[in-house]
Design a protein around this motif. Structure first.
Motif, PDB file in Angstrom:
ATOM      1  N   LYS A   1      47.412  29.739  59.711  1.00 24.80           N
ATOM      2  CA  LYS A   1      46.620  30.248  60.948  1.00 24.80           C
ATOM      3  C   LYS A   1      47.673  30.658  61.966  1.00 24.80           C
ATOM      4  O   LYS A   1      48.721  29.873  62.332  1.00 24.80           O
ATOM      5  N   TYR A   2      47.391  31.873  62.668  1.00 25.34           N
ATOM      6  CA  TYR A   2      48.481  32.426  63.651  1.00 25.34           C
ATOM      7  C   TYR A   2      47.788  32.842  64.820  1.00 25.34           C
ATOM      8  O   TYR A   2      46.663  33.573  64.483  1.00 25.34           O
ATOM      9  N   ILE A   3      48.167  32.318  65.951  1.00 26.33           N
ATOM     10  CA  ILE A   3      47.413  32.985  67.061  1.00 26.33           C
ATOM     11  C   ILE A   3      48.428  33.550  67.940  1.00 26.33           C
ATOM     12  O   ILE A   3      49.561  33.104  68.385  1.00 26.33           O
ATOM     13  N   TYR A   4      48.212  34.950  68.290  1.00 28.49           N
ATOM     14  CA  TYR A   4      49.193  35.678  69.023  1.00 28.49           C
ATOM     15  C   TYR A   4      48.783  35.613  70.438  1.00 28.49           C
ATOM     16  O   TYR A   4      47.954  36.233  70.894  1.00 28.49           O
ATOM     17  N   GLU A   5      49.745  35.021  71.309  1.00 24.70           N
ATOM     18  CA  GLU A   5      49.346  34.725  72.453  1.00 24.70           C
ATOM     19  C   GLU A   5      49.598  36.055  73.274  1.00 24.70           C
ATOM     20  O   GLU A   5      50.222  36.760  73.290  1.00 24.70           O
ATOM     21  N   GLY A   6      48.214  36.236  74.452  1.00 28.78           N
ATOM     22  CA  GLY A   6      48.712  37.413  75.186  1.00 28.78           C
ATOM     23  C   GLY A   6      48.206  38.849  74.730  1.00 28.78           C
ATOM     24  O   GLY A   6      48.360  39.598  75.497  1.00 28.78           O
ATOM     25  N   VAL A   7      47.759  38.597  73.492  1.00 32.82           N
ATOM     26  CA  VAL A   7      47.196  39.990  73.018  1.00 32.82           C
ATOM     27  C   VAL A   7      45.507  39.934  72.831  1.00 32.82           C
ATOM     28  O   VAL A   7      44.836  38.846  72.695  1.00 32.82           O
ATOM     29  N   ASN A   8      45.062  40.993  72.665  1.00 33.80           N
ATOM     30  CA  ASN A   8      43.703  41.375  72.538  1.00 33.80           C
ATOM     31  C   ASN A   8      43.052  41.377  71.090  1.00 33.80           C
ATOM     32  O   ASN A   8      43.942  41.902  70.163  1.00 33.80           O
ATOM     33  N   HIS A   9      41.636  41.267  70.853  1.00 37.13           N
ATOM     34  CA  HIS A   9      41.189  41.476  69.659  1.00 37.13           C
ATOM     35  C   HIS A   9      41.431  43.182  69.212  1.00 37.13           C
ATOM     36  O   HIS A   9      41.473  43.835  70.393  1.00 37.13           O
ATOM     37  N   ALA A  10      41.758  43.428  68.130  1.00 42.03           N
ATOM     38  CA  ALA A  10      42.062  44.461  67.503  1.00 42.03           C
ATOM     39  C   ALA A  10      43.479  44.800  67.779  1.00 42.03           C
ATOM     40  O   ALA A  10      44.003  46.117  67.864  1.00 42.03           O
ATOM     41  N   PHE A  11      44.355  44.000  68.068  1.00 42.82           N
ATOM     42  CA  PHE A  11      45.737  44.326  68.551  1.00 42.82           C
ATOM     43  C   PHE A  11      46.459  44.892  67.203  1.00 42.82           C
ATOM     44  O   PHE A  11      47.362  45.245  67.405  1.00 42.82           O
ATOM     45  N   HIS A  12      45.879  44.639  66.047  1.00 47.09           N
ATOM     46  CA  HIS A  12      46.706  45.672  64.949  1.00 47.09           C
ATOM     47  C   HIS A  12      46.077  47.024  64.942  1.00 47.09           C
ATOM     48  O   HIS A  12      47.100  47.629  64.125  1.00 47.09           O
ATOM     49  N   ASN A  13      45.180  47.434  65.537  1.00 44.49           N
ATOM     50  CA  ASN A  13      44.640  48.606  65.440  1.00 44.49           C
ATOM     51  C   ASN A  13      45.556  49.849  66.310  1.00 44.49           C
ATOM     52  O   ASN A  13      45.538  49.653  67.555  1.00 44.49           O
ATOM     53  N   ASP A  14      46.437  50.619  65.583  1.00 44.49           N
ATOM     54  CA  ASP A  14      47.525  51.322  66.316  1.00 44.49           C
ATOM     55  C   ASP A  14      46.755  52.627  66.877  1.00 44.49           C
ATOM     56  O   ASP A  14      47.432  53.447  67.476  1.00 44.49           O
ATOM     57  N   THR A  15      45.652  52.772  66.544  1.00 44.20           N
ATOM     58  CA  THR A  15      44.795  53.964  67.197  1.00 44.20           C
ATOM     59  C   THR A  15      43.859  53.371  68.269  1.00 44.20           C
ATOM     60  O   THR A  15      43.078  54.379  69.023  1.00 44.20           O
TER      61      THR A  15
END
Length: 283
Positions: free
Chosen positions: A243-257
């Motif tokens: 399990k990884y939680i990426y602090e300070g980022v939003n839902h859909a942070f992987h979507n570069d569009t």
């Protein structure tokens, strides 16, 4: 950008919120309708940035396989060399199979996999060009039929000469939830990676045979509310998971569009972790 605006857009993309209501609330937060219109390009997806892996460098094709009703359409990519590869099923967000997910599929292929991305909206005519139309179609999908249609891709794969019999899946948002469901419902699945996806019922977790990797955005309160119960169930059932939680980022942070929500650092780290996970468990 104001987090309230990003949260509003998240609400708009995941709940039955009309565009008129969304724009009205956006105008209030932005201060005016003109300011709201200026913000829209920063919120909505921009497929001009979708292609990062050229299709010409890979073998690609569009295929279909039997669904509960009619056929499921899917995009396939793998290395050009004819050989048998482990498969990664790539599962899109709640906008259907689009240019961004096709690119993600090519990214998996570029890492040495037979990558296949089914289109959940196939029974309803496929993915429309307009995002709002796609969102409305998702509200018409039958959840049980959709799950069955994705399970059926694992019936299709053994018929391919370029498949070596080993499979994993990766999903984003709606697809992250589907990845968790596939972990529960496909005993042969070796690894399931879910990006900011809804969690399965705790009672179903003991059915999981796959190793599970979970990626969450620190600011995604809606999805993150389900983390404690899921993690407790995974531990209780003895399921291998990360399990990884990426602090300070939003839902859909992987979507570069998605210009406002994309976080390059978190996205690249999460993707590398996903590829390392598949390399370990899908062989």
């Amino acid at each position: 950008m104001d987090q309230q605006i990003i949260n509003l857009y998240d609400e708009y993309t995941h709940k039955p919120l009309s565009r008129q209501e969304f724009l009205g609330r956006l105008a209030k937060l932005a201060g005016s309708t003109t300011a709201a219109m200026a913000l829209l390009p920063m919120l909505e997806l921009n497929y001009a940035h979708a292609a990062t892996i050229p299709a010409a460098d890979l073998f690609t094709e569009n295929i279909s396989y039997p669904a509960e009703k009619g056929n499921m359409q899917a995009y396939v990519a793998r290395p050009k060399k004819e050989a048998k590869y482990p498969a990664i099923v790539v599962i899109h967000e709640n906008r259907g199979l689009n240019a961004h997910i096709e690119d993600v599929t090519r990214r998996a292929a570029n890492a040495g996999y037979l990558a296949i991305a089914p289109n959940a909206l196939s029974p309803l005519g496929g993915t429309p060009a307009n995002e709002d139309d796609a969102r409305k179609l998702f509200q018409q999908l039958n959840a049980e039929e959709s799950l069955s249609n994705f399970i059926k891709v694992f019936d299709y794969l053994p018929g391919r000469r370029d498949y070596n019999g080993h499979a994993g899946c990766v999903g984003f948002c709606w697809g992250g939830s589907m990845a968790n469901k596939l972990a529960v419902n496909v005993p042969s699945l070796q690894a399931a990676v879910a990006f900011y996806g809804g969690q399965p019922n705790a009672a179903d977790v003991p059915k999981i045979k796959a190793a599970v990797q979970l990626h969450y955005a620190g600011l995604d309160e809606r999805v993150n509310a389900g983390i404690p119960a899921y993690e407790e169930a995974l531990k209780k059932a003895g399921i291998t998971y990360e399990k990884y939680i990426y602090e300070g980022v939003n839902h859909a942070f992987h979507n570069d569009t998605a210009p406002t929500r994309y976080n390059e650092t978190a996205a690249k780290l999460a993707w590398q972790r996903s590829m390392d996970f598949f390399a370990k468990y899908v062989k």
